[in-house]
Scaffold this motif. Structure first.
Motif, PDB file in Angstrom:
ATOM      1  N   LEU A 191      12.057  72.849   4.723  1.00 54.21           N
ATOM      2  CA  LEU A 191      12.648  72.075   3.456  1.00 54.21           C
ATOM      3  C   LEU A 191      12.209  72.927   2.319  1.00 54.21           C
ATOM      4  N   VAL A 192      13.134  73.403   1.271  1.00 53.59           N
ATOM      5  CA  VAL A 192      12.913  73.941   0.225  1.00 53.59           C
ATOM      6  C   VAL A 192      13.166  73.169  -0.836  1.00 53.59           C
ATOM      7  N   ALA A 193      12.506  72.733  -1.794  1.00 53.36           N
ATOM      8  CA  ALA A 193      12.782  71.750  -3.186  1.00 53.36           C
ATOM      9  C   ALA A 193      12.710  72.791  -4.084  1.00 53.36           C
ATOM     10  N   ARG A 210      12.638  85.287   7.988  1.00 54.49           N
ATOM     11  CA  ARG A 210      11.660  84.916   9.229  1.00 54.49           C
ATOM     12  C   ARG A 210      12.446  84.452  10.461  1.00 54.49           C
ATOM     13  N   GLY A 211      13.678  84.026  10.278  1.00 58.47           N
ATOM     14  CA  GLY A 211      14.734  83.341  11.189  1.00 58.47           C
ATOM     15  C   GLY A 211      14.232  81.769  11.473  1.00 58.47           C
ATOM     16  N   ALA A 212      14.039  81.185  10.000  1.00 56.93           N
ATOM     17  CA  ALA A 212      14.001  79.763  10.062  1.00 56.93           C
ATOM     18  C   ALA A 212      15.417  79.198   9.589  1.00 56.93           C
ATOM     19  N   LYS A 213      15.382  77.945  10.075  1.00 58.66           N
ATOM     20  CA  LYS A 213      16.738  77.111   9.720  1.00 58.66           C
ATOM     21  C   LYS A 213      16.274  76.492   8.081  1.00 58.66           C
ATOM     22  N   VAL A 214      17.199  76.734   7.102  1.00 55.54           N
ATOM     23  CA  VAL A 214      16.545  76.314   5.947  1.00 55.54           C
ATOM     24  C   VAL A 214      17.339  75.275   5.175  1.00 55.54           C
ATOM     25  N   ILE A 215      16.689  74.230   4.759  1.00 49.29           N
ATOM     26  CA  ILE A 215      17.341  72.946   4.093  1.00 49.29           C
ATOM     27  C   ILE A 215      17.095  73.248   2.436  1.00 49.29           C
ATOM     28  N   ALA A 216      17.969  73.321   1.758  1.00 50.93           N
ATOM     29  CA  ALA A 216      17.718  73.327   0.484  1.00 50.93           C
ATOM     30  C   ALA A 216      18.172  72.518  -0.686  1.00 50.93           C
ATOM     31  N   ILE A 233      21.625  74.057   5.015  1.00 48.55           N
ATOM     32  CA  ILE A 233      22.043  72.763   4.555  1.00 48.55           C
ATOM     33  C   ILE A 233      21.638  72.597   3.309  1.00 48.55           C
ATOM     34  N   LEU A 234      22.637  72.004   2.242  1.00 48.78           N
ATOM     35  CA  LEU A 234      22.362  71.818   0.964  1.00 48.78           C
ATOM     36  C   LEU A 234      22.269  70.394   0.462  1.00 48.78           C
ATOM     37  N   LEU A 235      21.412  69.837  -0.192  1.00 44.14           N
ATOM     38  CA  LEU A 235      21.270  68.525  -0.614  1.00 44.14           C
ATOM     39  C   LEU A 235      21.055  68.486  -2.220  1.00 44.14           C
ATOM     40  N   GLY A 236      21.596  67.275  -2.742  1.00 44.83           N
ATOM     41  CA  GLY A 236      21.496  67.423  -4.187  1.00 44.83           C
ATOM     42  C   GLY A 236      20.104  66.818  -4.377  1.00 44.83           C
ATOM     43  N   ARG A 237      19.646  66.797  -5.877  1.00 46.12           N
ATOM     44  CA  ARG A 237      18.226  66.403  -6.188  1.00 46.12           C
ATOM     45  C   ARG A 237      18.147  65.097  -6.154  1.00 46.12           C
ATOM     46  N   THR A 238      19.110  64.170  -6.368  1.00 44.90           N
ATOM     47  CA  THR A 238      19.117  62.728  -6.210  1.00 44.90           C
ATOM     48  C   THR A 238      19.431  62.351  -4.597  1.00 44.90           C
ATOM     49  N   ASP A 251      10.006  71.052  10.163  1.00 43.84           N
ATOM     50  CA  ASP A 251       8.462  71.593  10.436  1.00 43.84           C
ATOM     51  C   ASP A 251       7.569  71.876   9.287  1.00 43.84           C
ATOM     52  N   LEU A 252       8.404  72.398   8.265  1.00 46.36           N
ATOM     53  CA  LEU A 252       7.373  72.886   6.818  1.00 46.36           C
ATOM     54  C   LEU A 252       8.218  72.432   5.756  1.00 46.36           C
ATOM     55  N   VAL A 253       7.489  71.909   4.697  1.00 43.81           N
ATOM     56  CA  VAL A 253       7.937  71.598   3.229  1.00 43.81           C
ATOM     57  C   VAL A 253       7.536  72.736   2.476  1.00 43.81           C
ATOM     58  N   VAL A 254       8.367  73.342   1.741  1.00 40.84           N
ATOM     59  CA  VAL A 254       7.856  74.067   0.391  1.00 40.84           C
ATOM     60  C   VAL A 254       8.179  73.552  -0.766  1.00 40.84           C
ATOM     61  N   ASP A 255       7.340  73.058  -1.409  1.00 40.88           N
ATOM     62  CA  ASP A 255       7.475  72.001  -2.631  1.00 40.88           C
ATOM     63  C   ASP A 255       6.814  72.437  -3.855  1.00 40.88           C
ATOM     64  N   ASN A 256       7.478  72.932  -4.770  1.00 39.23           N
ATOM     65  CA  ASN A 256       7.027  73.473  -6.061  1.00 39.23           C
ATOM     66  C   ASN A 256       7.451  72.237  -6.980  1.00 39.23           C
ATOM     67  N   VAL A 257       7.967  71.211  -6.577  1.00 37.54           N
ATOM     68  CA  VAL A 257       8.127  70.216  -7.686  1.00 37.54           C
ATOM     69  C   VAL A 257       7.511  69.154  -7.700  1.00 37.54           C
TER      70      VAL A 257
END
Length: 356
Positions: A191-193, A210-216, A233-238, A251-257
């Motif tokens: 999951l990429v925030a 890297r072959g990952a499934k990305v939720i943005a 997969i795309l999700l809104g900020r709210t 599996d992994l959260v990438v969060d700079n928010v």
């Protein structure tokens, strides 16, 4: 011909846009082991604004946007990455340029090469996490020329424009370092925030590589552009993340928010999941339920110092056509205030770049 002076944006102190002064300054003088780079393009990042405002001070609790609007507070002596910023100096963390001079002890084979500069310097070697940054701890690329250790310049051979290459160093280096440190593997879900920003756009691409499934997560008006980078997969900020994805789905959260979404991020992680961050634009102070961390064997990973392999790998990805630049807009170097103001509106996807 190299002149005795150059145009630069000098940050004169901690505060508002009035602290950014376009002026003539002496040309950098090379020391042993250094090269002189003519700046062709310099990316704009949150960190330059944060450093000018003193946002890194432990006394600041708000988001980067809140802090930028409130520029009337006293300067923060501990407001830089490494505690205290030595004003005045030249900011600018991203640089695409061409080598125009080298010190006597440096290989002349670097002359006239188009290069990217690695801005994260591991000054005591890669066995230590100690690090200093170009444009934060010493003069950077918001100028016509910049000097840097020869070990930090990486020739790059590709058909990208200078501005496109100028989007790469900080955002893509930060993203690749996070994925490398978190050991993202093929088949995992990440999951990429903040997926529409410079770091987010890079993380989406590098995770897909890297072959990952990305939720943005990004504003709905930016979904089409982020999807084109490989987001599955795309999700809104709210969006209600738990309702949309379910607990233990990532599996992994990438969060700079950071900010108020942090508690939900830990609930999304599977047992043994990882959370990696190198920023907190929505606010550095978060609510942590320790049970969500230790009962699921969660690993929290903070990253600032780049691993040795990160930057050479990025250059290889560029040269092999495995990633793309996400260039939102260019500005003349002298229009840095306009660029930073528009940057903070967060209506763009990717990176703004200054051209000297």
């Amino acid at each position: 011909m190299i002149h005795s002076s150059m145009t630069a944006i000098v940050t004169t102190g901690s505060g508002g846009y009035d602290k950014l002064v376009c002026k003539q300054v002496p040309m950098p003088v090379l020391c042993a082991g250094e090269v002189l780079v003519k700046v062709l393009a310099a990316g704009v990042n949150n960190t330059e604004i944060n450093t000018r405002l003193g946002w890194y001070s432990s006394s600041v609790h708000g988001s980067t946007k809140d802090r930028s609007i409130s520029e009337v507070e006293p300067p923060k002596v501990d407001g830089g990455w490494n505690k205290q910023t030595s004003f005045p100096f030249i900011q600018g963390t991203d640089c695409c340029g061409v080598v125009v001079n080298v010190a006597d002890d440096v290989d002349t084979g670097l002359m006239d090469k188009r290069v990217l500069i690695r801005p994260c310097i591991r000054e005591h070697g890669f066995g230590s996490l100690d690090n200093i940054w170009m444009g934060s701890d010493f003069d950077g690329a918001f100028a016509e020329y910049v000097k840097i250790r020869a070990t930090e310049v990486f020739p790059v051979v590709c058909d990208w424009s200078d501005a496109e290459l100028g989007t790469i160093p900080c955002a893509y280096g930060t993203s690749e370092n996070m994925l490398n440190r978190a050991n993202l593997r093929s088949g995992e879900t990440v999951l990429v925030a903040g997926a529409s920003g410079g770091v987010g756009c890079a993380a989406v691409q590098l995770a897909k590589r890297r072959g990952a499934k990305v939720i943005a997560i990004a504003g709905e008006e930016k979904h089409e552009r982020v999807a084109s980078l490989g987001a599955d997969i795309l999700l809104g900020r709210t969006a209600n993340l738990l309702a949309a994805l379910g607990e233990q789905s990532v599996d992994l959260v990438v969060d700079n928010v950071g900010g108020s979404c942090f508690p939900a991020m830990l609930k999304l992680l599977k047992r043994g999941g990882r959370f990696v961050s190198s920023g907190a634009i929505a606010g550095p102070i978060v609510e942590l339920d320790m049970r969500d961390m230790y009962l699921k064997d969660i690993t929290l990973i903070g990253t600032t110092a780049w691993d040795e392999k990160v930057f050479p790998d990025l250059v290889r990805y560029i040269e092999q056509g495995e990633i793309q630049s996400v260039l939102a807009k260019t500005f003349p170097l002298s229009s840095i205030v306009e660029a930073q103001k528009e940057f903070l509106e967060k209506k763009h996807v990717g990176k703004f770049v200054l051209i000297p």
